[in-house]
Design a protein around this motif. Structure first.
Motif, PDB file in Angstrom:
ATOM      1  N   LEU A  28      -6.109   7.225  -7.189  1.00 24.80           N
ATOM      2  CA  LEU A  28      -5.448   5.928  -7.088  1.00 24.80           C
ATOM      3  C   LEU A  28      -4.234   5.983  -6.165  1.00 24.80           C
ATOM      4  O   LEU A  28      -3.681   7.058  -5.911  1.00 24.80           O
ATOM      5  CB  LEU A  28      -5.025   5.448  -8.474  1.00 24.80           C
ATOM      6  N   ILE A  29      -3.831   4.808  -5.687  1.00 26.35           N
ATOM      7  CA  ILE A  29      -2.627   4.681  -4.865  1.00 26.35           C
ATOM      8  C   ILE A  29      -1.499   4.174  -5.754  1.00 26.35           C
ATOM      9  O   ILE A  29      -1.628   3.133  -6.406  1.00 26.35           O
ATOM     10  CB  ILE A  29      -2.844   3.707  -3.694  1.00 26.35           C
ATOM     11  N   ALA A  30      -0.397   4.882  -5.753  1.00 32.66           N
ATOM     12  CA  ALA A  30       0.745   4.491  -6.568  1.00 32.66           C
ATOM     13  C   ALA A  30       1.480   3.312  -5.948  1.00 32.66           C
ATOM     14  O   ALA A  30       1.438   3.092  -4.731  1.00 32.66           O
ATOM     15  CB  ALA A  30       1.704   5.668  -6.731  1.00 32.66           C
ATOM     16  N   ASP A  31       2.179   2.543  -6.787  1.00 31.84           N
ATOM     17  CA  ASP A  31       2.976   1.412  -6.304  1.00 31.84           C
ATOM     18  C   ASP A  31       3.994   1.857  -5.262  1.00 31.84           C
ATOM     19  O   ASP A  31       4.228   1.169  -4.259  1.00 31.84           O
ATOM     20  CB  ASP A  31       3.701   0.731  -7.467  1.00 31.84           C
ATOM     21  N   ALA A  32       4.600   3.013  -5.499  1.00 31.98           N
ATOM     22  CA  ALA A  32       5.623   3.495  -4.567  1.00 31.98           C
ATOM     23  C   ALA A  32       5.024   3.770  -3.195  1.00 31.98           C
ATOM     24  O   ALA A  32       5.661   3.488  -2.161  1.00 31.98           O
ATOM     25  CB  ALA A  32       6.277   4.754  -5.129  1.00 31.98           C
ATOM     26  N   ASP A  33       3.820   4.309  -3.163  1.00 37.54           N
ATOM     27  CA  ASP A  33       3.166   4.567  -1.877  1.00 37.54           C
ATOM     28  C   ASP A  33       2.826   3.253  -1.166  1.00 37.54           C
ATOM     29  O   ASP A  33       2.955   3.145   0.060  1.00 37.54           O
ATOM     30  CB  ASP A  33       1.904   5.396  -2.088  1.00 37.54           C
ATOM     31  N   LEU A  34       2.367   2.256  -1.913  1.00 43.08           N
ATOM     32  CA  LEU A  34       2.089   0.955  -1.302  1.00 43.08           C
ATOM     33  C   LEU A  34       3.360   0.333  -0.742  1.00 43.08           C
ATOM     34  O   LEU A  34       3.344  -0.248   0.355  1.00 43.08           O
ATOM     35  CB  LEU A  34       1.461   0.015  -2.340  1.00 43.08           C
ATOM     36  N   ALA A  35       4.457   0.432  -1.487  1.00 43.76           N
ATOM     37  CA  ALA A  35       5.719  -0.147  -1.022  1.00 43.76           C
ATOM     38  C   ALA A  35       6.203   0.524   0.260  1.00 43.76           C
ATOM     39  O   ALA A  35       6.767  -0.133   1.141  1.00 43.76           O
ATOM     40  CB  ALA A  35       6.776  -0.027  -2.121  1.00 43.76           C
ATOM     41  N   GLU A  36       5.961   1.831   0.368  1.00 46.77           N
ATOM     42  CA  GLU A  36       6.380   2.533   1.582  1.00 46.77           C
ATOM     43  C   GLU A  36       5.432   2.230   2.746  1.00 46.77           C
ATOM     44  O   GLU A  36       5.865   2.149   3.904  1.00 46.77           O
ATOM     45  CB  GLU A  36       6.433   4.032   1.314  1.00 46.77           C
ATOM     46  N   LEU A  37       4.139   2.069   2.447  1.00 45.02           N
ATOM     47  CA  LEU A  37       3.165   1.760   3.499  1.00 45.02           C
ATOM     48  C   LEU A  37       3.377   0.362   4.056  1.00 45.02           C
ATOM     49  O   LEU A  37       3.165   0.124   5.253  1.00 45.02           O
ATOM     50  CB  LEU A  37       1.740   1.892   2.938  1.00 45.02           C
ATOM     51  N   VAL A  38       3.773  -0.572   3.195  1.00 44.55           N
ATOM     52  CA  VAL A  38       3.965  -1.969   3.608  1.00 44.55           C
ATOM     53  C   VAL A  38       5.458  -2.294   3.475  1.00 44.55           C
ATOM     54  O   VAL A  38       5.899  -2.865   2.468  1.00 44.55           O
ATOM     55  CB  VAL A  38       3.116  -2.923   2.742  1.00 44.55           C
ATOM     56  N   PRO A  39       6.265  -1.913   4.462  1.00 36.82           N
ATOM     57  CA  PRO A  39       7.719  -2.139   4.364  1.00 36.82           C
ATOM     58  C   PRO A  39       8.045  -3.632   4.288  1.00 36.82           C
ATOM     59  O   PRO A  39       7.363  -4.455   4.894  1.00 36.82           O
ATOM     60  CB  PRO A  39       8.267  -1.497   5.628  1.00 36.82           C
ATOM     61  N   PHE A  40       9.112  -3.934   3.577  1.00 32.00           N
ATOM     62  CA  PHE A  40       9.429  -5.338   3.319  1.00 32.00           C
ATOM     63  C   PHE A  40       9.859  -6.074   4.579  1.00 32.00           C
ATOM     64  O   PHE A  40       9.766  -7.304   4.643  1.00 32.00           O
ATOM     65  CB  PHE A  40      10.520  -5.441   2.248  1.00 32.00           C
TER      66      PHE A  40
END
Length: 906
Positions: A186-198
């Motif tokens: 699975l992909i962690a929330d933290a990894d998604l947040a870093e992959l898709v910067p705000f």
């Protein structure tokens, strides 16, 4: 990189987990096989599950796929991160909005479970026909090959779309990937947040339409500027492949899983290479490893980014040594010089490849989820080894019309001995698939093994054959094809023993588990067909049996045998220690059924505890079973039914050649009468002494298997000995006999007739005028009774009082034995319409009662008689008529009254 977390789930859930967490709006509309993605999103929103930014996405179901695409377009213009999920015709309905979304350079990702389009026939199964119809929209097309990739590419697509401003269609094979269950990381929330910067999200917000920064978007342009406007986007598409690759590289840094736009696998000095995209890439990958281990020099190039197509990156991925390329497309484009991916590779080679270019051929495979196996892959490589390889070929079918098909050795296999393989035959809605999904989760999450489950559904779904294919082993599983050499075979329906070739997948020494209605081991063996007994002996199979229906009923579960058979599988397969497996099953039961109440959980656990006490081994005796093979259709059936539909019914449709199929998809009608599925455990039995002859059971039957007739007593002279009748109670038929007859072989066992029956048996208050009884003992005698009943004359329609249900239901139904689920609430109305209005379907309207004939009016009067199937027609026009959009006027001749559906007619 956080601690690795694994889960066992299917492709739809894997994609939905990412799409939901990276969205603010999900506009959904269901269409197979993408529907579960929307269902997951809706369930999570209902439970207030937040996205990675802490807000709960707004999930809205629209009125159609076109409406969903419009809602996506609108939400994007408001600055929301928005997604939807679709497939097939649903995707085509979105095309007008896709042009707008792409033309306005609006970042978005639409997730597509790629599926066949309705052409000569509808198909709910997977290929790339739908996504290929979107090539000109301006959307980027990103393809996933597996469940793991489907999850990962969902995240990569969102990042790439936000950075490039190009909307993405992220697609993966319908059913083969969307419904395949795999153990994935699975992909962690933290990894998604870093992959898709705000900051990328804020840039998307800044482009939104808002009164604070008023602009006009969506104008009309004239010939003087429209052309120039279309060319302004070129730099964005030129930059897109690089952006996608950077997103893949960043994803690799976060997760350790590296992807490339065009990924080569195989011998570094390969001379023959197959190019393709989708789940077939995994099969070719596995086959390449097996062939190279034998000294071959072959490889596979997996295409992930299909649009924009990057010629340079594609050619850079090919080995310099390649001499022959085969490009495989999972679609057909009639009239084209080649299929889409093939043509793109042709132009890439001609544009940038140094001379001489490799020899290039193209082929089609896997339409509508047609199997694509290592044997077929080897056939493609063998074709490339020829001095003049066949071009524009097909593989996996027998084309005896255009002679495009490749020959291959079907016995070639690449499955390693380290993988345990199991096949389960069940009936839609009997719980087999659900139990096997739980088994895969138990194996995948409670052991270090990797696990894969794939489930073959009939398009009839409930009440049809389902075949579950399970694999588990120590390494990741790339076998995106059906199990053909199984260590374990289970048959959850005794009827299949006679109907299907159950042991064709069983390898020598395998275990066979039967759900048997017979409790004595010797009787189980004696009841097996002779051919099956011989195959068991020849392959040295171990046979076990259990009366799972008895165990389930004693536990209070009715006909839900899934838990019982699941326990037996774990006990016999040896995947887990028996006690550990039983406890894991109980934990899965609590998790799966906990919301349904403690009583449901208790019933399932009771079935678990008692299952092994009823499991027994069947001793292998002498081969002396019934030598008569099952005959799907009678000899007197039409030739097309015998030669084509009969093979389809017997699950042998894959062997039919192209010449057997109608060129325009036109099939004869009334063919379900030959199928005789025999899927009901219990069927209705009529009690003539209690019956009040109201006709309600006949009316409510969803499959038209309950019929009633009145007839002369003399007709009973030729009746079978078990045929039942009673004196007709209606005054209009006081001198006639009355019968309610059940077609037990077509019955689905829904018991709606029991529910609606108003007549109570005074001697036995628990019984009515129609009661359920075991089907198997009734099958032979009731088959004769049914055939005799159908030969009895139908009542004269002009003598029927259609205000009475008992009379009206004497009319012959023209909609019978459909593939609808047991207890369907829709089909009784369709059946009733055909009884009332016949095959001309009368339409009541404000000025009278008029009818549309199916496309063309008869040129001569059509007069209904007592046995007729249509209304009385007249070429003359009367006052009460109607004009329809087809451009003609029709009316009913008021001089007759057959098929009268309106009491206003004289």
């Amino acid at each position: 990189m956080e601690e690795r977390v694994f889960a066992t789930l299917d492709g739809n859930e894997a994609v939905a987990r990412v799409a939901y967490r990276l969205s603010e709006v999900c506009a959904i509309y269901p269409i197979t096989p993408s529907s579960p993605m929307g269902e997951w999103a809706d369930a999570w929103a209902s439970s207030n599950k937040p996205n990675i930014w802490g807000t709960v996405p707004s999930v809205v179901e629209m009125e159609s796929e076109g409406g969903a695409a419009g809602a996506v377009h609108g939400a994007l213009q408001a600055g929301s991160l928005t997604t939807t999920f679709t497939a097939s015709q649903g995707l085509l309905l979105m095309i007008p909005n896709l042009y707008k979304i792409a033309g306005e350079l609006t970042a978005a990702v639409i997730h597509v479970a790629a599926r066949s389009l309705a052409a000569q026939a509808l198909s709910i199964f997977g290929d790339h026909s739908d996504v290929m119809a979107t090539r000109a929209t301006g959307c980027a097309l990103l393809c996933s090959n597996s469940v793991q990739e489907a999850q990962d590419m969902a995240a990569i697509a969102i990042r790439a779309s936000l950075e490039s401003r190009i909307p993405f269609l992220h697609f993966f094979d319908g059913f083969r990937t969307s419904h395949e269950v795999q153990k994935i990381e699975l992909i962690a929330d933290a990894d998604l947040a870093e992959l898709v910067p705000f900051d990328l999200v804020l840039q998307h917000r800044q482009r939104a339409l808002t009164p604070d920064r008023p602009v006009i978007r969506g104008t009309a342009q004239n010939p003087d500027v429209y052309f120039q406007g279309r060319e302004t986007v070129n730099p964005f598409y030129d930059a897109c492949p690089g952006i996608v690759q950077r997103a893949m590289d960043e994803f690799a840094q976060l997760t350790g899983r590296q992807y490339r736009l065009y990924e080569y696998h195989g011998a570094p000095d390969a001379e023959r290479v197959i190019v393709l995209m989708g789940s077939g890439g995994e099969t070719v990958h596995e086959t390449v490893d097996a062939l190279n281990a034998q000294g071959e020099k072959v490889g596979v190039l997996k295409v992930r980014l299909y649009r924009p197509f990057d010629n340079a990156a594609f050619l850079a991925a090919l080995p310099q040594t390649v001499k022959a390329l085969a490009v495989l497309d999972r679609t057909k484009e009639p009239g084209s010089p080649g299929e889409p991916l093939y043509l793109d590779v042709v132009q890439a080679l001609q544009t940038l490849s140094p001379a001489p270019s490799p020899q290039l051929v193209g082929g089609r495979y896997g339409l509508s989820s047609k199997e694509f196996t290592p044997a077929m892959v080897k056939g493609v490589f063998d074709n490339l080894a020829l001095a003049t390889p066949k071009n524009h070929f097909t593989v996996g079918i027998v084309d005896d019309v255009s002679f495009t098909s490749l020959d291959y050795d079907p016995t070639f296999t690449t499955e390693p001995d380290s993988v345990v393989r199991a096949v389960f035959y069940g009936l839609g809605s009997d719980g087999t698939v659900g139990a096997n999904k739980n088994s895969i989760k138990i194996i995948g999450e409670d052991t270090p093994n990797y696990a894969q489950g794939y489930f073959v559904y009939d398009s009839k779904k409930s009440g049809s054959v389902t075949v579950s294919h399970l694999r588990f082993g120590p390494d990741p599983i790339r076998s995106t094809y059906l199990v053909t050499s199984a260590n374990f075979v289970a048959c959850h329906q005794w009827e299949f023993v006679q109907q299907l070739e159950l042991l064709q997948e069983a390898k020598p020494g395998a275990t066979l588990l039967l759900n048997s209605p017979f409790d004595h081991p010797a009787e189980v063996w004696a009841r097996l067909p002779l051919a099956m007994q011989r195959e068991i002996i020849a392959k040295g199979l171990k046979v076990y049996a259990i009366n799972a229906y008895q165990v389930a009923r004693e536990a209070g579960m009715g006909n839900r045998i899934n838990t019982v058979m699941q326990v037996c599988f774990f006990a016999l397969a040896g995947v887990l220690p028996r006690e550990e497996a039983v406890e894991a099953i109980k934990q899965a039961i609590r998790k799966t059924y906990g919301k349904k109440g403690e009583e449901v959980v208790a019933m399932n656990i009771k079935a678990v505890d008692s299952a092994l006490d009823h499991l027994f081994e069947v001793p292998i005796g002498a081969p002396e079973g019934d030598p008569t093979p099952h005959q799907w259709v009678p000899d007197q059936a039409p030739a097309f039914v015998r030669d084509v539909l009969g093979k389809i019914m017997a699950r042998q449709g894959d062997s039919l050649p192209v010449s057997a199929m109608p060129v325009d998809g036109t099939f004869p009608t009334g063919t379900t009468q030959y199928e005789k599925r025999n899927i009901a455990q219990e069927v209705p039995v009529w009690d003539p002494d209690v019956c009040v002859q109201c006709g309600k059971c006949v009316m409510v039957c969803p499959h038209a298997v309950i019929r009633s007739k009145v007839y002369e007593a003399s007709a009973l002279a030729a009746a079978p000995a078990t045929f039942q009748s009673a004196a007709a109670k209606d005054k209009a038929w006081s001198d006639l006999k009355f019968t309610i007859q059940v077609g037990v072989e077509d019955c689905t066992g829904c018991a709606l007739c029991i529910e609606v029956c108003p007549a109570k048996n005074k001697a036995e208050p628990s019984k009515k005028a129609i009661n359920m009884a075991a089907q198997l003992p009734l099958r032979e005698p009731e088959r004769d009774n049914w055939e005799f009943f159908l030969k009895l004359p139908n009542p004269n329609r002009t003598d029927l009082d259609l205000r009475k249900i008992s009379h009206q239901q004497m009319q012959e139904p023209l909609f019978e034995f459909s593939g609808a689920c047991a207890g369907c609430g829709e089909t009784p109305y369709i059946k009733l319409a055909t009884q009332l209005f016949g095959d001309r379907m009368l339409i009541a309207n404000a000025t009278g009662c008029s009818s549309i004939y199916g496309g063309n009016l008869p040129t001569t009067p059509y007069t209904s008689n007592a046995e007729g199937r249509g209304p009385a027609w007249s070429n003359s026009l009367f006052e009460d008529n109607a004009e329809f959009g087809l451009g003609f006027r029709v009316s009913i001749d008021k001089g007759t009254r057959p098929w009268n559906c309106c009491t206003s007619l004289p």
